[in-house]
Design a protein around this motif. Sequence first.
Motif, PDB file in Angstrom:
ATOM      1  N   PRO A  36       0.784  -1.277  -0.035  1.00  0.00           N
ATOM      2  CA  PRO A  36       0.090   0.104   0.017  1.00  0.00           C
ATOM      3  C   PRO A  36       0.860   1.216  -0.063  1.00  0.00           C
ATOM      4  CG  PRO A  36      -0.722  -1.750   1.571  1.00  0.00           C
ATOM      5  CD  PRO A  36       0.390  -2.195   1.044  1.00  0.00           C
ATOM      6  N   ASN A  65      -6.758   4.869  -3.920  1.00  0.00           N
ATOM      7  CA  ASN A  65      -6.808   4.110  -2.705  1.00  0.00           C
ATOM      8  C   ASN A  65      -8.187   3.650  -2.295  1.00  0.00           C
ATOM      9  OD1 ASN A  65      -3.944   4.424  -1.193  1.00  0.00           O
ATOM     10  ND2 ASN A  65      -4.172   6.322  -2.283  1.00  0.00           N
ATOM     11  N   ALA A  68      -8.012   0.278  -4.026  1.00  0.00           N
ATOM     12  CA  ALA A  68      -7.088  -0.918  -3.264  1.00  0.00           C
ATOM     13  C   ALA A  68      -7.661  -1.222  -2.034  1.00  0.00           C
ATOM     14  CB  ALA A  68      -5.958   0.265  -2.979  1.00  0.00           C
ATOM     15  N   TYR A  69      -8.500  -0.210  -1.163  1.00  0.00           N
ATOM     16  CA  TYR A  69      -8.864  -1.128  -0.229  1.00  0.00           C
ATOM     17  C   TYR A  69      -9.961  -1.726  -0.286  1.00  0.00           C
ATOM     18  CZ  TYR A  69     -11.868  -1.052   4.416  1.00  0.00           C
ATOM     19  OH  TYR A  69     -12.616  -1.641   5.257  1.00  0.00           O
ATOM     20  N   SER A 107      -5.815  -6.080  -4.385  1.00  0.00           N
ATOM     21  CA  SER A 107      -5.898  -4.895  -4.294  1.00  0.00           C
ATOM     22  C   SER A 107      -4.859  -3.956  -5.152  1.00  0.00           C
ATOM     23  CB  SER A 107      -5.231  -4.572  -2.848  1.00  0.00           C
ATOM     24  OG  SER A 107      -5.154  -3.282  -2.194  1.00  0.00           O
ATOM     25  N   GLN A 302      -4.132  -0.106   4.478  1.00  0.00           N
ATOM     26  CA  GLN A 302      -4.656   0.573   3.387  1.00  0.00           C
ATOM     27  C   GLN A 302      -5.945   1.227   3.567  1.00  0.00           C
ATOM     28  OE1 GLN A 302      -3.578   0.556  -0.269  1.00  0.00           O
ATOM     29  NE2 GLN A 302      -5.301   2.155  -0.094  1.00  0.00           N
TER      30      GLN A 302
END
Length: 441
Positions: A36, A65, A68-69, A107, A302
Amino acid sequence: MMKRYISSFFAIAFIFSSCENEYNKEKLDTYFQSSPMQYNHKLTDVIVGDIFTPPVASRIYAYANIAAYEGIKFQDSLNLSLASQLNELENLPTPEQGKAYYYPLVSIVAFTEVAQSLVFDLERVQEIQKKLLNDVQEIGIDQEVYKNSVNFGKTIGKHILQWAKEDGYNQRTALPLYSVTDDPGRWRPTPPGYMDAIEPHWNTLRPFVLDSVQQFDPGPPTPFDTNEGSKFYEEAMEVYSTVKELSPDQVDIAKFWDCNPNISVTQGHVMYFKQKISPGGHWMHITTQAMEDLEGSLSEKQGILAVVSITLADAFISCWDQKYKSNLIRPETYINTYIDPNWEPILQTPAFPEHTSGHSVASMASATVLTELVSAQYAFIDSTEVPYGLPKRSYESFNQAAEEAAISRLYGGIHYRPAIVKGLSQGKAIGGHILNNIKLR
């Protein structure tokens, strides 16, 4: 230690297929242990190279982001999706029953899928993703899990991008350009580049968590006045006097927190530009440093990166609403016109109105969130500006860093004090609202 979201991995952190022995899981986990943070650094490099303005940069960090989370939250069944917590984000994809996934890969695929669609240098992000996939294959991963993970990451990325398309970003370019008028109190382009106004319609974008762009309006600036002894004249004189009497440390503070992504430099008859990190990029870097220092799972780290990026994005949307509502003249223009035509600020004046201070709003909003999610006593050495030729600086807390970032605007000669004071209050309110309305667990 982190005050929230620190827990041990559950058995479902990695769903094994029947061919578990074909995984080189230990090496894969080692490879992804800082992913991350590492991929936010890679994204920052692209953003700096593409010369995105501070508001646009904050938007890129946020969507990447969030994706990604949403890709890694399945590591732990207690993690909550951001769907229904963020404005108009609904019905995010979920893993297919019976399929196995490696969620760290999901992710970063989602992160890079979103990033490459929001930057100019998409080929660079594509190369970053290509190297990621090659590395994973070389380390060793079951091909079915690999295929499932890559496809799922791309599906999440596609969903986030569709949501992003509806936030008003593309539509803003059809709106009227900023008009320079003869109003003496109104912002106008400043030397040396006399650049056009940056993002005059940023307040038309959909906020991520705020109910509206006006929700935390800080109020107007001091009424414009050219009379000596008036409150506004005194505020301008404070900027004028402060810059003339700066200590060496105050000069260092101003330069450390400059965070102007595109500075114009004139040498003789030649003008060129120098690229640096944005205010949002600076706080994302501080956040990645904190995540490297502290224990916790990838999904927890993350999650915090996502919340900080969302906070930054809403801070810029909120701040930009008042900037173009008040359209206040910058200190450089006022001082050159009414006090001293030869005076120059330490920093290059940004190309947008003065009130409130964007760095003050974004910094205190980020610090408020990080203080709650990490610690009020987290001391750190900030190395963000080292790649840009500046030394590290030390802070006893996130709030101390935010307060220094804010006062740097006075030292730099680019803001009056009310924009700083009200900006800090505005940022604190935004950060508190984010904390009250986003839950990761």
